[in-house]
Design a protein around this motif. Sequence first.
Motif, PDB file in Angstrom:
ATOM      1  N   ASN A 112      -3.982  42.919 104.430  1.00  0.00           N
ATOM      2  CA  ASN A 112      -4.595  43.984 105.227  1.00  0.00           C
ATOM      3  C   ASN A 112      -4.337  43.707 106.702  1.00  0.00           C
ATOM      4  O   ASN A 112      -4.773  42.684 107.233  1.00  0.00           O
ATOM      5  CB  ASN A 112      -6.093  44.046 104.947  1.00  0.00           C
ATOM      6  N   GLU A 113      -3.622  44.605 107.351  1.00  0.00           N
ATOM      7  CA  GLU A 113      -3.296  44.415 108.760  1.00  0.00           C
ATOM      8  C   GLU A 113      -4.468  44.706 109.686  1.00  0.00           C
ATOM      9  O   GLU A 113      -4.388  44.479 110.897  1.00  0.00           O
ATOM     10  CB  GLU A 113      -2.101  45.269 109.166  1.00  0.00           C
ATOM     11  N   GLY A 114      -5.560  45.232 109.136  1.00  0.00           N
ATOM     12  CA  GLY A 114      -6.752  45.483 109.946  1.00  0.00           C
ATOM     13  C   GLY A 114      -6.545  46.593 110.953  1.00  0.00           C
ATOM     14  O   GLY A 114      -5.878  47.580 110.675  1.00  0.00           O
ATOM     15  N   CYS A 115      -7.072  46.405 112.153  1.00  0.00           N
ATOM     16  CA  CYS A 115      -7.022  47.476 113.147  1.00  0.00           C
ATOM     17  C   CYS A 115      -5.805  47.385 114.052  1.00  0.00           C
ATOM     18  O   CYS A 115      -5.615  48.240 114.925  1.00  0.00           O
ATOM     19  CB  CYS A 115      -8.305  47.485 113.979  1.00  0.00           C
ATOM     20  N   CYS A 116      -4.969  46.365 113.891  1.00  0.00           N
ATOM     21  CA  CYS A 116      -3.732  46.245 114.670  1.00  0.00           C
ATOM     22  C   CYS A 116      -2.529  46.470 113.767  1.00  0.00           C
ATOM     23  O   CYS A 116      -2.555  46.103 112.593  1.00  0.00           O
ATOM     24  CB  CYS A 116      -3.633  44.859 115.313  1.00  0.00           C
ATOM     25  N   VAL A 148      -0.307  34.497 110.865  1.00  0.00           N
ATOM     26  CA  VAL A 148      -0.972  34.121 112.112  1.00  0.00           C
ATOM     27  C   VAL A 148      -0.027  33.314 112.998  1.00  0.00           C
ATOM     28  O   VAL A 148      -0.001  33.476 114.229  1.00  0.00           O
ATOM     29  CB  VAL A 148      -2.256  33.317 111.818  1.00  0.00           C
ATOM     30  N   ASP A 149       0.765  32.441 112.401  1.00  0.00           N
ATOM     31  CA  ASP A 149       1.728  31.639 113.145  1.00  0.00           C
ATOM     32  C   ASP A 149       2.709  32.545 113.882  1.00  0.00           C
ATOM     33  O   ASP A 149       2.982  32.365 115.076  1.00  0.00           O
ATOM     34  CB  ASP A 149       2.464  30.702 112.187  1.00  0.00           C
ATOM     35  N   VAL A 150       3.250  33.535 113.179  1.00  0.00           N
ATOM     36  CA  VAL A 150       4.231  34.439 113.785  1.00  0.00           C
ATOM     37  C   VAL A 150       3.581  35.299 114.867  1.00  0.00           C
ATOM     38  O   VAL A 150       4.111  35.437 115.981  1.00  0.00           O
ATOM     39  CB  VAL A 150       4.880  35.340 112.722  1.00  0.00           C
ATOM     40  N   ALA A 151       2.427  35.885 114.549  1.00  0.00           N
ATOM     41  CA  ALA A 151       1.760  36.777 115.494  1.00  0.00           C
ATOM     42  C   ALA A 151       1.350  36.051 116.770  1.00  0.00           C
ATOM     43  O   ALA A 151       1.392  36.620 117.863  1.00  0.00           O
ATOM     44  CB  ALA A 151       0.535  37.413 114.839  1.00  0.00           C
ATOM     45  N   GLY A 173      -6.361  45.071 122.694  1.00  0.00           N
ATOM     46  CA  GLY A 173      -5.397  43.978 122.788  1.00  0.00           C
ATOM     47  C   GLY A 173      -4.307  44.004 121.737  1.00  0.00           C
ATOM     48  O   GLY A 173      -3.483  43.093 121.668  1.00  0.00           O
ATOM     49  N   CYS A 174      -4.256  45.014 120.885  1.00  0.00           N
ATOM     50  CA  CYS A 174      -3.252  45.095 119.828  1.00  0.00           C
ATOM     51  C   CYS A 174      -1.873  45.421 120.395  1.00  0.00           C
ATOM     52  O   CYS A 174      -1.762  46.146 121.387  1.00  0.00           O
ATOM     53  CB  CYS A 174      -3.627  46.180 118.825  1.00  0.00           C
ATOM     54  N   PRO A 175      -0.823  44.916 119.758  1.00  0.00           N
ATOM     55  CA  PRO A 175       0.517  45.363 120.142  1.00  0.00           C
ATOM     56  C   PRO A 175       0.722  46.798 119.673  1.00  0.00           C
ATOM     57  O   PRO A 175       0.025  47.274 118.778  1.00  0.00           O
ATOM     58  CB  PRO A 175       1.434  44.386 119.384  1.00  0.00           C
ATOM     59  N   SER A 176       1.673  47.481 120.281  1.00  0.00           N
ATOM     60  CA  SER A 176       1.980  48.843 119.842  1.00  0.00           C
ATOM     61  C   SER A 176       2.866  48.837 118.609  1.00  0.00           C
ATOM     62  O   SER A 176       3.046  49.857 117.946  1.00  0.00           O
ATOM     63  CB  SER A 176       2.679  49.609 120.971  1.00  0.00           C
ATOM     64  N   GLY A 177       3.408  47.714 118.279  1.00  0.00           N
ATOM     65  CA  GLY A 177       4.291  47.553 117.132  1.00  0.00           C
ATOM     66  C   GLY A 177       5.076  46.270 117.300  1.00  0.00           C
ATOM     67  O   GLY A 177       4.671  45.381 118.046  1.00  0.00           O
ATOM     68  N   LYS A 183      -8.641  40.577 111.942  1.00  0.00           N
ATOM     69  CA  LYS A 183      -9.478  40.650 113.135  1.00  0.00           C
ATOM     70  C   LYS A 183      -8.755  41.432 114.233  1.00  0.00           C
ATOM     71  O   LYS A 183      -7.539  41.399 114.339  1.00  0.00           O
ATOM     72  CB  LYS A 183      -9.804  39.243 113.636  1.00  0.00           C
ATOM     73  N   CYS A 184      -9.531  42.132 115.048  1.00  0.00           N
ATOM     74  CA  CYS A 184      -8.961  42.938 116.132  1.00  0.00           C
ATOM     75  C   CYS A 184      -8.705  42.063 117.359  1.00  0.00           C
ATOM     76  O   CYS A 184      -9.336  42.235 118.409  1.00  0.00           O
ATOM     77  CB  CYS A 184      -9.891  44.093 116.476  1.00  0.00           C
ATOM     78  N   GLU A 185      -7.791  41.133 117.206  1.00  0.00           N
ATOM     79  CA  GLU A 185      -7.474  40.237 118.310  1.00  0.00           C
ATOM     80  C   GLU A 185      -6.114  39.605 118.074  1.00  0.00           C
ATOM     81  O   GLU A 185      -5.620  39.546 116.949  1.00  0.00           O
ATOM     82  CB  GLU A 185      -8.527  39.135 118.432  1.00  0.00           C
ATOM     83  N   ILE A 186      -5.507  39.151 119.154  1.00  0.00           N
ATOM     84  CA  ILE A 186      -4.231  38.454 119.061  1.00  0.00           C
ATOM     85  C   ILE A 186      -4.510  36.975 118.798  1.00  0.00           C
ATOM     86  O   ILE A 186      -5.244  36.339 119.564  1.00  0.00           O
ATOM     87  CB  ILE A 186      -3.422  38.599 120.363  1.00  0.00           C
TER      88      ILE A 186
END
Length: 279
Positions: A58-62, A93-96, A113-117, A145-148
């Motif tokens: 689940n990619e969540g909100c980002c 998480v490592d990649v992101a 704080g999410c990337p656009s893609g 989670k909605c965070e980087i």
Amino acid sequence: MKLLKFVGLIVATLLASTVEAAPSFSWYRPTSYAGSIPEEFDARVQWPQCPSIGTVQNEGCCPWSFVIAPTAVMSDRACILSNGTRSRMYSTVDVAGCCGSCADFGDDPSPDGCPSGGDPKAVWEYWIDVGIVSDRCFAAQRLEKCEIPRCYQHCNNAYGRSAYKDKVRGESSYGVHSEVKDIQVEMLTYGPVQTTIRMYEDFKLYQSGVYRFEGVDDGAANFLGDQHVRIIGWGREEDIDYWLCVNSFGPGWGIGGTFKILRGSDHLGVERNVRAGIP
């Protein structure tokens, strides 16, 4: 946010400088297959010793699908190649957190704080150049989670090793020819593949059947952006050929997190954007 992105880029650059440069990415790779192509195929059935194939994230909100889809394919193929002895899941998480060139934050980052893609090709290259840790290294972190995420240098204390020592690099990455048979041969030989489709609003409402966008595919009205998914099989339903795919909207979406999409006409780019790699 720009500082986090910059830090991730610096870390990735330092790690990459310690390894040899990977070969340039190629869009086409010759394939051959001695057997016949089955009418139906499901990688979950073909390789039951590899539970990662059926795992729905689940990619969540980002919009993290550009990370989730390729790393899931890497996990699937590592397991298949080892006949189930390498069952580790590569860490999203490592990649992101650490791949500074993978995410696109644009000039105007979103409030959360999410990337656009992002670019799945960059994720494949990061796997080869730098390597990716297992999800056991960062077991407590998730992309829902909605965070980087931070670029962690140490695994969880219970895991007992540094992130650098836990990284595993891939051997190669490449694009697969857009002909249906070439994609099928690739999957029969090595396992699931990653692809990218253009996503419209109706896709989020998908529940069952073979998905087909009925509007004008012009990337304008109701266009949400690119969605990156795994293809794990194919079949035929009510005289319609389809690809069986795994999305990253969680197991409560679609058919247990999966969906079927029209096969054979490059619908929404499903066949022209296929990527894969060898662990």
